[in-house]
Design a protein around this motif. Structure first.
Motif, PDB file in Angstrom:
ATOM      1  N   LEU A 266      30.373  32.256  41.167  1.00 58.46           N
ATOM      2  CA  LEU A 266      31.085  32.806  40.015  1.00 58.46           C
ATOM      3  C   LEU A 266      30.439  34.083  39.490  1.00 58.46           C
ATOM      4  O   LEU A 266      31.123  34.989  39.008  1.00 58.46           O
ATOM      5  CB  LEU A 266      31.143  31.763  38.891  1.00 58.46           C
ATOM      6  N   LYS A 267      29.124  34.164  39.579  1.00 56.72           N
ATOM      7  CA  LYS A 267      28.401  35.285  38.975  1.00 56.72           C
ATOM      8  C   LYS A 267      28.147  36.444  39.936  1.00 56.72           C
ATOM      9  O   LYS A 267      27.848  37.557  39.502  1.00 56.72           O
ATOM     10  CB  LYS A 267      27.055  34.792  38.426  1.00 56.72           C
ATOM     11  N   LYS A 268      28.259  36.193  41.231  1.00 55.20           N
ATOM     12  CA  LYS A 268      27.938  37.227  42.214  1.00 55.20           C
ATOM     13  C   LYS A 268      29.193  37.991  42.627  1.00 55.20           C
ATOM     14  O   LYS A 268      30.144  37.407  43.146  1.00 55.20           O
ATOM     15  CB  LYS A 268      27.293  36.592  43.452  1.00 55.20           C
ATOM     16  N   GLU A 269      29.197  39.286  42.410  1.00 51.19           N
ATOM     17  CA  GLU A 269      30.357  40.100  42.759  1.00 51.19           C
ATOM     18  C   GLU A 269      30.639  40.046  44.260  1.00 51.19           C
ATOM     19  O   GLU A 269      29.720  39.959  45.080  1.00 51.19           O
ATOM     20  CB  GLU A 269      30.137  41.557  42.348  1.00 51.19           C
ATOM     21  N   SER A 270      31.910  40.121  44.596  1.00 49.98           N
ATOM     22  CA  SER A 270      32.303  40.156  46.002  1.00 49.98           C
ATOM     23  C   SER A 270      32.045  41.544  46.580  1.00 49.98           C
ATOM     24  O   SER A 270      31.806  42.515  45.846  1.00 49.98           O
ATOM     25  CB  SER A 270      33.787  39.822  46.137  1.00 49.98           C
ATOM     26  N   VAL A 271      32.119  41.638  47.892  1.00 47.87           N
ATOM     27  CA  VAL A 271      31.921  42.930  48.560  1.00 47.87           C
ATOM     28  C   VAL A 271      32.977  43.934  48.101  1.00 47.87           C
ATOM     29  O   VAL A 271      32.669  45.101  47.842  1.00 47.87           O
ATOM     30  CB  VAL A 271      31.974  42.762  50.093  1.00 47.87           C
TER      31      VAL A 271
END
Length: 264
Positions: free
Chosen positions: A221-226
């Motif tokens: 949820l907290k980690k941005e996608s590429v």
């Protein structure tokens, strides 16, 4: 409520998913073929009155009480993908769903909103995608496609599917929606342009649906996608007031770089 979509716009998105699910032969405006590539059921906008609906000030048969929504054709089915394991689903059926979801940046695809159609026991399985009220969001934050984690998504697209993907045109799609009454908000139009770009570039390089979808979806949820990183880098690289076309060119260049890193 998913981030990137607004209350009251779900019906528009349901209709948009049908309109943008072009048949293999091209958009319906130019084709006599009714069934779209991904099999979205025919969906239209409707207006109606009924005393059974909620009217805080009381029901009156007047225009101010008209409700607006979408109406979708019922499709005969034997349940949803939640009711059975995905192992029996044909590869092309899973792939057609992935094409739709990646292209429309669907923020709500799960096994419960894919119907299963089967002609008798042992008959051919056809998957029918439903519930597209969270497609075409303003950003990629909530994109999620459960079917990408099925084994079929780890297989490459067929040549027929790649040909279909090559035919997609985001600018044409934006104009089509405008023709049908929805002037797509700028942020949503940008999402459609970028997701279509990613799908086309990924398919051209032989990436699987899983690989392309993994670029679009967050791992946590907290980690941005590429794809979110790519968009942010492009926003930082262009000058204020830059045209949308120039911005998308910047996205394209950065996307090429990231895809090259995936496939040296």
């Amino acid at each position: 409520m998913k981030k990137g979509t607004r209350v009251g716009e779900g019906a528009l998105r349901e209709v948009a998913a049908y309109l943008l699910d072009h048949p293999r032969s091209g958009p319906r405006s130019f084709s006599n073929e009714d069934k779209g590539f991904s099999g979205v059921s025919p969906t239209v906008m409707i207006k109606w009155l009924h005393r059974g609906f909620n009217y805080p000030d009381g029901y009156e048969r007047t225009s101010k009480n008209i409700k607006i929504g979408s109406l979708q054709m019922f499709m005969k089915n034997c349940g949803s993908c939640e009711d059975m394991g995905p192992g029996a689903f044909p590869v092309d059926e899973v792939h057609k769903i992935s094409v739709l979801d990646i292209r429309l940046a669907n923020a709500d695809r799960h096994a419960g909103n894919i119907l299963v159609q089967r002609d008798g026991e042992g008959g051919e399985i056809v998957l029918i995608p439903i519930d597209h009220g969270y497609c075409l969001p303003e950003n990629f934050e909530d994109c999620t496609f459960d079917c990408l984690y099925w084994r079929q998504a780890h297989q490459p697209y067929s040549s027929d599917t790649i040909d279909y993907i090559k035919s997609l045109d985001a600018e044409q799609d934006i104009e089509l929606l405008k023709f049908h009454g929805w002037d797509l908000p700028v942020d949503c139009a940008r999402t459609l342009s970028i997701s279509t770009m990613l799908l086309k570039k990924g398919a051209e390089r032989g990436l699987t649906p899983f690989a392309i979808g993994s670029i679009m979806c967050r791992e946590t949820l907290k980690k941005e996608s590429v794809i979110e990183h790519i968009v942010r880098e492009a926003e930082e690289a262009v000058l204020p007031g830059t045209s949308e076309a120039t911005f998308l060119e910047s996205v394209s260049l950065m996307m090429d770089r990231r895809l090259t890193e995936l496939l040296p």
